[in-house]
Design a protein around this motif. Structure first.
Motif, PDB file in Angstrom:
ATOM      1  N   ASP A  30     -15.169 -16.912  16.745  1.00 28.69           N
ATOM      2  CA  ASP A  30     -15.605 -15.710  17.717  1.00 28.69           C
ATOM      3  C   ASP A  30     -15.173 -14.598  17.081  1.00 28.69           C
ATOM      4  N   TYR A  31     -15.825 -13.381  17.458  1.00 27.45           N
ATOM      5  CA  TYR A  31     -15.455 -12.165  16.951  1.00 27.45           C
ATOM      6  C   TYR A  31     -15.197 -10.708  17.980  1.00 27.45           C
ATOM      7  N   ASP A  32     -14.673  -9.833  17.703  1.00 31.40           N
ATOM      8  CA  ASP A  32     -14.239  -8.910  18.698  1.00 31.40           C
ATOM      9  C   ASP A  32     -15.646  -8.132  19.124  1.00 31.40           C
ATOM     10  N   LYS A  33     -15.982  -8.112  20.340  1.00 29.20           N
ATOM     11  CA  LYS A  33     -17.082  -7.638  21.003  1.00 29.20           C
ATOM     12  C   LYS A  33     -16.955  -6.238  20.883  1.00 29.20           C
ATOM     13  N   ALA A  34     -15.558  -5.683  20.965  1.00 30.79           N
ATOM     14  CA  ALA A  34     -15.576  -4.279  21.129  1.00 30.79           C
ATOM     15  C   ALA A  34     -15.545  -3.611  19.704  1.00 30.79           C
ATOM     16  N   ALA A  35     -15.441  -4.271  18.572  1.00 30.62           N
ATOM     17  CA  ALA A  35     -15.192  -3.552  17.525  1.00 30.62           C
ATOM     18  C   ALA A  35     -16.429  -3.105  16.995  1.00 30.62           C
ATOM     19  N   ASP A  36     -16.477  -2.033  16.252  1.00 27.68           N
ATOM     20  CA  ASP A  36     -17.723  -1.244  15.804  1.00 27.68           C
ATOM     21  C   ASP A  36     -17.801  -1.571  14.241  1.00 27.68           C
ATOM     22  N   PHE A  37     -18.847  -2.863  14.446  1.00 29.46           N
ATOM     23  CA  PHE A  37     -19.119  -3.349  12.931  1.00 29.46           C
ATOM     24  C   PHE A  37     -19.966  -2.481  12.199  1.00 29.46           C
ATOM     25  N   GLY A  38     -20.555  -1.468  12.911  1.00 28.75           N
ATOM     26  CA  GLY A  38     -21.270  -0.622  11.956  1.00 28.75           C
ATOM     27  C   GLY A  38     -20.730   0.324  10.936  1.00 28.75           C
ATOM     28  N   LYS A  39     -19.233   0.352  11.133  1.00 29.51           N
ATOM     29  CA  LYS A  39     -18.648   1.319  10.218  1.00 29.51           C
ATOM     30  C   LYS A  39     -18.161   0.303   8.963  1.00 29.51           C
ATOM     31  N   TYR A  40     -18.413  -0.658   9.094  1.00 27.92           N
ATOM     32  CA  TYR A  40     -17.769  -1.639   7.978  1.00 27.92           C
ATOM     33  C   TYR A  40     -18.782  -1.840   6.907  1.00 27.92           C
ATOM     34  N   ARG A  41     -18.447  -1.474   5.607  1.00 30.40           N
ATOM     35  CA  ARG A  41     -19.452  -1.453   4.537  1.00 30.40           C
ATOM     36  C   ARG A  41     -18.679  -2.203   3.398  1.00 30.40           C
ATOM     37  N   THR A  42     -17.431  -2.343   3.325  1.00 29.05           N
ATOM     38  CA  THR A  42     -16.773  -2.884   1.969  1.00 29.05           C
ATOM     39  C   THR A  42     -15.808  -4.091   2.442  1.00 29.05           C
ATOM     40  N   TYR A  43     -15.514  -4.613   1.704  1.00 26.25           N
ATOM     41  CA  TYR A  43     -14.547  -5.875   1.821  1.00 26.25           C
ATOM     42  C   TYR A  43     -13.459  -6.374   0.558  1.00 26.25           C
ATOM     43  N   ASN A  44     -12.377  -6.714   0.906  1.00 28.97           N
ATOM     44  CA  ASN A  44     -11.506  -7.483  -0.214  1.00 28.97           C
ATOM     45  C   ASN A  44     -10.759  -8.369   0.327  1.00 28.97           C
ATOM     46  N   PHE A  45      -9.559  -8.935  -0.064  1.00 31.39           N
ATOM     47  CA  PHE A  45      -8.946 -10.124   0.143  1.00 31.39           C
ATOM     48  C   PHE A  45      -7.366  -9.827   0.552  1.00 31.39           C
ATOM     49  N   VAL A  46      -6.674 -10.410   1.550  1.00 32.69           N
ATOM     50  CA  VAL A  46      -5.298 -10.133   1.720  1.00 32.69           C
ATOM     51  C   VAL A  46      -4.645 -10.742   0.506  1.00 32.69           C
ATOM     52  N   ALA A  47      -3.738  -9.750  -0.019  1.00 31.06           N
ATOM     53  CA  ALA A  47      -3.011 -10.110  -1.198  1.00 31.06           C
ATOM     54  C   ALA A  47      -2.088 -11.342  -0.897  1.00 31.06           C
ATOM     55  N   ALA A  48      -2.004 -12.251  -1.686  1.00 33.29           N
ATOM     56  CA  ALA A  48      -0.988 -13.378  -1.733  1.00 33.29           C
ATOM     57  C   ALA A  48       0.422 -12.809  -1.752  1.00 33.29           C
ATOM     58  N   THR A  49       1.262 -13.471  -0.922  1.00 35.27           N
ATOM     59  CA  THR A  49       2.574 -13.051  -0.647  1.00 35.27           C
ATOM     60  C   THR A  49       3.566 -14.344  -1.246  1.00 35.27           C
ATOM     61  N   GLY A  50       4.626 -13.991  -1.697  1.00 39.61           N
ATOM     62  CA  GLY A  50       5.413 -15.227  -2.134  1.00 39.61           C
ATOM     63  C   GLY A  50       5.488 -15.477  -3.792  1.00 39.61           C
ATOM     64  N   THR A  51       6.265 -16.166  -4.146  1.00 40.84           N
ATOM     65  CA  THR A  51       6.081 -16.624  -5.571  1.00 40.84           C
ATOM     66  C   THR A  51       6.167 -18.210  -5.581  1.00 40.84           C
ATOM     67  N   GLY A  52       6.000 -18.972  -4.603  1.00 37.93           N
ATOM     68  CA  GLY A  52       6.088 -20.261  -4.587  1.00 37.93           C
ATOM     69  C   GLY A  52       4.524 -20.891  -4.941  1.00 37.93           C
ATOM     70  N   SER A  53       3.637 -20.339  -4.934  1.00 38.30           N
ATOM     71  CA  SER A  53       1.913 -20.619  -5.306  1.00 38.30           C
ATOM     72  C   SER A  53       2.088 -21.582  -6.437  1.00 38.30           C
ATOM     73  N   THR A  54       1.491 -22.519  -6.486  1.00 35.07           N
ATOM     74  CA  THR A  54       1.138 -23.474  -7.727  1.00 35.07           C
ATOM     75  C   THR A  54      -0.059 -23.162  -8.279  1.00 35.07           C
ATOM     76  N   ASP A  55      -0.422 -23.852  -9.487  1.00 36.15           N
ATOM     77  CA  ASP A  55      -1.935 -23.397 -10.057  1.00 36.15           C
ATOM     78  C   ASP A  55      -2.806 -24.100  -9.084  1.00 36.15           C
ATOM     79  N   ALA A  56      -2.634 -25.297  -8.386  1.00 34.77           N
ATOM     80  CA  ALA A  56      -3.616 -25.938  -7.539  1.00 34.77           C
ATOM     81  C   ALA A  56      -4.076 -25.161  -6.468  1.00 34.77           C
ATOM     82  N   LYS A  57      -3.012 -24.353  -5.847  1.00 33.34           N
ATOM     83  CA  LYS A  57      -3.109 -23.446  -4.891  1.00 33.34           C
ATOM     84  C   LYS A  57      -4.034 -22.242  -5.307  1.00 33.34           C
ATOM     85  N   SER A  58      -3.710 -21.695  -6.638  1.00 34.41           N
ATOM     86  CA  SER A  58      -4.528 -20.567  -6.795  1.00 34.41           C
ATOM     87  C   SER A  58      -5.729 -20.915  -7.289  1.00 34.41           C
ATOM     88  N   LEU A  59      -5.958 -22.001  -7.631  1.00 37.40           N
ATOM     89  CA  LEU A  59      -7.518 -22.488  -7.924  1.00 37.40           C
ATOM     90  C   LEU A  59      -8.308 -22.496  -6.507  1.00 37.40           C
TER      91      LEU A  59
END
Length: 201
Positions: A30-59
């Motif tokens: 589902d998506y927010d019908k009230a959001a103005d998607f016309g203003k969105y042109r760029t993207y990125n990813f939420v930075a990982a938090t914590g130090t407990g990630s393993t190699d498998a999770k990183s992959l």
């Protein structure tokens, strides 16, 4: 023979069910019908938090992000540091157990020889219950697309699927397929406010 046939039928039904689930995940979005998607042109990813990630999770994270990047760029979005949209993934793999009880065959009247009181053994109902146990893995992937400035989710999609041992051996294909199935529910192109019909893949 009847007992064997019933067991075979239960196993056969379970196999068909699993085969059907392997054809593709169940997807909700589902998506927010009230959001103005016309203003969105760029993207990125939420930075990982914590130090407990393993190699498998990183992959796994790398596979997911590469798949999402392909989907976003095919829609005209550009990856940027201070992006309009941030993408976040949450996933899990759980083992589940199904226990099913089915009536065991009853010997019909007249089967076998008669007992002391003249009643056939079948008349006493030598039946019971047959119990079958099936264990399987279910994978769940949830993707949030967040308006970075407002810190609000503007799109959320989730895919759930029974995951076989064979599918786990090719994790990249499994994750790529899950991401593609979620993005199939994201009918937005960069800079366009209204949803658009996406080409079938």
């Amino acid at each position: 023979m009847r007992s064997f046939a019933m067991k075979a039928a239960v196993v056969g039904i379970a196999a068909l069910w699993l085969a059907g689930c392997e054809t593709g995940p169940e997807v909700r979005a589902d998506y927010d019908k009230a959001a103005d998607f016309g203003k969105y042109r760029t993207y990125n990813f939420v930075a990982a938090t914590g130090t407990g990630s393993t190699d498998a999770k990183s992959l796994a994270q790398q596979i997911l992000q590469n798949a999402a990047s392909r989907e976003m760029e095919s829609r005209g979005y550009t990856k940027a540091d201070n992006a309009d949209l941030l993408i976040n993934f949450k996933g899990k793999l759980e083992e589940k157990t199904d226990i099913e009880s089915t009536p065991a065959p009853m010997y019909g009247a007249g089967w076998g020889y008669r007992g002391w009181y003249g009643a056939p053994y079948g008349a006493y109902g030598y039946g019971g219950t047959e119990v079958s146990t099936r264990r399987y893995n279910v994978g769940t992937l949830v993707m949030d697309i967040v308006d970075r400035e407002k810190k609000q989710v503007v799109f959320q999609g989730g895919a759930e699927q029974v995951v076989s041992k064979k599918m786990l051996e090719d994790r990249e294909a499994l994750l790529n397929g899950a991401v593609a199935s979620i993005f199939a529910k994201y009918p937005i192109r960069a800079g366009q406010s209204a949803p658009v019909a996406l080409p079938e893949k």
